[in-house]
Design a protein around this motif. Structure first.
Motif, PDB file in Angstrom:
ATOM      1  N   ILE A   2      -0.767 -11.160   7.571  1.00 22.97           N
ATOM      2  CA  ILE A   2      -0.761  -9.933   6.790  1.00 22.97           C
ATOM      3  C   ILE A   2       0.468  -9.974   5.891  1.00 22.97           C
ATOM      4  O   ILE A   2       1.537 -10.407   6.288  1.00 22.97           O
ATOM      5  CB  ILE A   2      -0.749  -8.677   7.697  1.00 22.97           C
ATOM      6  N   GLY A   4       2.266  -8.031   2.118  1.00 20.83           N
ATOM      7  CA  GLY A   4       2.180  -6.972   1.125  1.00 20.83           C
ATOM      8  C   GLY A   4       3.276  -7.099   0.105  1.00 20.83           C
ATOM      9  O   GLY A   4       3.866  -8.166  -0.061  1.00 20.83           O
ATOM     10  N   ASP A   5       3.555  -5.995  -0.537  1.00 20.98           N
ATOM     11  CA  ASP A   5       4.567  -6.050  -1.583  1.00 20.98           C
ATOM     12  C   ASP A   5       5.983  -6.082  -1.032  1.00 20.98           C
ATOM     13  O   ASP A   5       6.921  -6.314  -1.766  1.00 20.98           O
ATOM     14  CB  ASP A   5       4.390  -4.904  -2.576  1.00 20.98           C
ATOM     15  N   PHE A  62       1.100  -1.685  -0.280  1.00 14.34           N
ATOM     16  CA  PHE A  62      -0.201  -2.296   0.015  1.00 14.34           C
ATOM     17  C   PHE A  62       0.007  -3.518   0.888  1.00 14.34           C
ATOM     18  O   PHE A  62       1.065  -4.152   0.865  1.00 14.34           O
ATOM     19  CB  PHE A  62      -0.937  -2.681  -1.278  1.00 14.34           C
ATOM     20  N   TYR A  63      -0.995  -3.838   1.680  1.00 11.15           N
ATOM     21  CA  TYR A  63      -0.968  -5.008   2.552  1.00 11.15           C
ATOM     22  C   TYR A  63      -2.305  -5.731   2.447  1.00 11.15           C
ATOM     23  O   TYR A  63      -3.358  -5.099   2.449  1.00 11.15           O
ATOM     24  CB  TYR A  63      -0.714  -4.602   4.006  1.00 11.15           C
ATOM     25  N   ASN A  64      -2.253  -7.031   2.370  1.00 14.79           N
ATOM     26  CA  ASN A  64      -3.447  -7.869   2.373  1.00 14.79           C
ATOM     27  C   ASN A  64      -3.536  -8.539   3.732  1.00 14.79           C
ATOM     28  O   ASN A  64      -2.531  -8.986   4.272  1.00 14.79           O
ATOM     29  CB  ASN A  64      -3.364  -8.954   1.296  1.00 14.79           C
ATOM     30  N   MET A  65      -4.750  -8.603   4.263  1.00 15.19           N
ATOM     31  CA  MET A  65      -4.947  -9.267   5.553  1.00 15.19           C
ATOM     32  C   MET A  65      -5.874 -10.456   5.377  1.00 15.19           C
ATOM     33  O   MET A  65      -6.891 -10.360   4.701  1.00 15.19           O
ATOM     34  CB  MET A  65      -5.558  -8.301   6.567  1.00 15.19           C
ATOM     35  N   CYS A  66      -5.501 -11.563   5.981  1.00 10.69           N
ATOM     36  CA  CYS A  66      -6.348 -12.742   6.038  1.00 10.69           C
ATOM     37  C   CYS A  66      -6.939 -12.794   7.437  1.00 10.69           C
ATOM     38  O   CYS A  66      -6.219 -12.965   8.417  1.00 10.69           O
ATOM     39  CB  CYS A  66      -5.521 -13.996   5.734  1.00 10.69           C
TER      40      CYS A  66
END
Length: 71
Positions: A2, A4-5, A62-66
């Motif tokens: 995970i 994010g910015d 914001f957070y991106n999850m793989c």
């Protein structure tokens, strides 16, 4: 993984109470570069441990999850 910015982490596990609420994440900080070989010392220093998402993640970021699929 995970990211994010402002932060990046590896999520090793998720736990909730008996009602499926109040989640906690077992998080490992991938930025650790120390020489410790003792897991207890690494956890004591905060590089790995159970985190409350409401306190650990910054609201408004914001957070991106793989999430790899197991096929």
């Amino acid at each position: 993984m995970i990211g994010g910015d402002v932060k990046a982490f590896t999520i090793l596990g998720i736990d909730t109470d008996e009602h499926g609420e109040n989640p906690k994440f077992l998080i490992l900080d991938p930025h650790y570069t120390g020489n410790d070989t003792n897991v207890k010392e690494i956890c004591k220093k905060g590089w790995c441990g159970w985190k409350d998402p409401m306190k650990h993640f910054q609201q408004g970021s914001f957070y991106n999850m793989c999430l790899p699929l197991n096929k």
